[in-house]
Scaffold this motif. Structure first.
Motif, PDB file in Angstrom:
ATOM      1  N   GLU A 178      40.634  31.028  48.478  1.00  0.00           N
ATOM      2  CA  GLU A 178      39.791  29.925  48.021  1.00  0.00           C
ATOM      3  C   GLU A 178      38.588  30.477  47.278  1.00  0.00           C
ATOM      4  O   GLU A 178      38.114  31.566  47.557  1.00  0.00           O
ATOM      5  N   GLY A 225      30.921  23.029  45.919  1.00  0.00           N
ATOM      6  CA  GLY A 225      32.158  22.580  45.319  1.00  0.00           C
ATOM      7  C   GLY A 225      33.163  23.688  45.152  1.00  0.00           C
ATOM      8  O   GLY A 225      32.871  24.868  45.349  1.00  0.00           O
ATOM      9  N   GLU A 226      34.336  23.276  44.772  1.00  0.00           N
ATOM     10  CA  GLU A 226      35.437  24.206  44.557  1.00  0.00           C
ATOM     11  C   GLU A 226      35.424  24.695  43.116  1.00  0.00           C
ATOM     12  O   GLU A 226      35.034  23.970  42.201  1.00  0.00           O
ATOM     13  N   PHE A 259      38.074  20.170  50.054  1.00  0.00           N
ATOM     14  CA  PHE A 259      37.204  21.223  50.549  1.00  0.00           C
ATOM     15  C   PHE A 259      36.024  20.559  51.240  1.00  0.00           C
ATOM     16  O   PHE A 259      35.509  19.572  50.749  1.00  0.00           O
ATOM     17  N   PHE A 265      34.776  29.021  45.943  1.00  0.00           N
ATOM     18  CA  PHE A 265      33.857  27.899  45.933  1.00  0.00           C
ATOM     19  C   PHE A 265      32.434  28.398  45.738  1.00  0.00           C
ATOM     20  O   PHE A 265      32.168  29.593  45.721  1.00  0.00           O
ATOM     21  N   TRP A 266      31.514  27.451  45.603  1.00  0.00           N
ATOM     22  CA  TRP A 266      30.099  27.757  45.399  1.00  0.00           C
ATOM     23  C   TRP A 266      29.264  26.807  46.239  1.00  0.00           C
ATOM     24  O   TRP A 266      29.735  25.746  46.645  1.00  0.00           O
ATOM     25  N   SER A 277      39.506  18.232  44.504  1.00  0.00           N
ATOM     26  CA  SER A 277      39.866  18.879  43.251  1.00  0.00           C
ATOM     27  C   SER A 277      40.311  17.865  42.217  1.00  0.00           C
ATOM     28  O   SER A 277      40.303  18.136  41.034  1.00  0.00           O
ATOM     29  N   THR A 283      28.391  32.147  45.219  1.00  0.00           N
ATOM     30  CA  THR A 283      29.830  31.943  45.067  1.00  0.00           C
ATOM     31  C   THR A 283      30.553  32.794  46.104  1.00  0.00           C
ATOM     32  O   THR A 283      30.117  33.888  46.441  1.00  0.00           O
TER      33      THR A 283
END
Length: 179
Positions: free
Chosen positions: A142, A112-113, A63, A144-145, A86, A136
């Motif tokens: 998908e 990040g994921e 990502f 992620f944040w 990941s 988020t």
């Protein structure tokens, strides 16, 4: 006739971009496989995307985030970018820190994921007690944040905690800032 072409070119350059193909042209590469989110910031947009991986190996970055600067003459690629993987462990929450690189950059950025869909809220807490709530996003399959943060002035530990919808802690990871 020259004026007509000038107007057409100006409209194309100043027009907004919203998909993988448009941004890949600006970046002059085919790095974006799936555009997940665009976050408008001062001076441009930050793209969050799944990178196009051409090798059969496990991707180095699962990502990525990248800043595209809006100029008077259109969009311009920058070197402000980074990726997160990941990995192979059982972590439900991954993080990556991107330092600011240019004067107009919106970075630093933590992002990040999220691999556990029960995580709905993410909070970053620094060892000095300062807390930041991350945004988020779930889109195109998908999750992620991300959070725009201040550049650390010294090495500092921080904790990233993922909470469920009812406030229960799902995952906690500890990191140390780069200085």
């Amino acid at each position: 006739m020259r004026m007509k072409w000038f107007i057409i070119i100006t409209i194309v350059l100043l027009g907004g971009c919203s998909n993988e193909e448009s941004f890949n042209k600006i970046l002059q590469d085919d790095r974006i496989e799936t555009l997940v989110h665009q976050e408008e910031v001062d001076h441009g947009v930050v793209l969050f995307y799944v990178p196009a991986i051409t090798s059969e190996e496990e991707p180095a970055a699962r990502f990525e985030a990248r800043f595209i600067k809006k100029t008077l003459f259109g969009w311009e690629a920058t070197f402000d970018r980074g990726g997160t993987s990941s990995g192979v462990d059982d972590t439900k929450l991954f993080s990556q820190y991107i330092q600011g690189d240019e004067g107009d950059s919106p970075f630093p950025l933590l992002f990040g994921e999220v691999t556990d869909l029960t995580i709905k809220r993410i909070v970053i807490q620094y060892s000095d007690g300062v807390e930041t709530e991350a945004k988020t996003v779930q889109n195109n399959g998908e999750h992620f944040w991300f959070a725009f943060v201040d550049e650390p002035t010294e090495k500092m530990k921080y904790t990233i905690t993922g909470f469920s919808e009812d406030g229960e802690v799902v995952e906690t990871i500890e990191e140390e800032s780069i200085h």
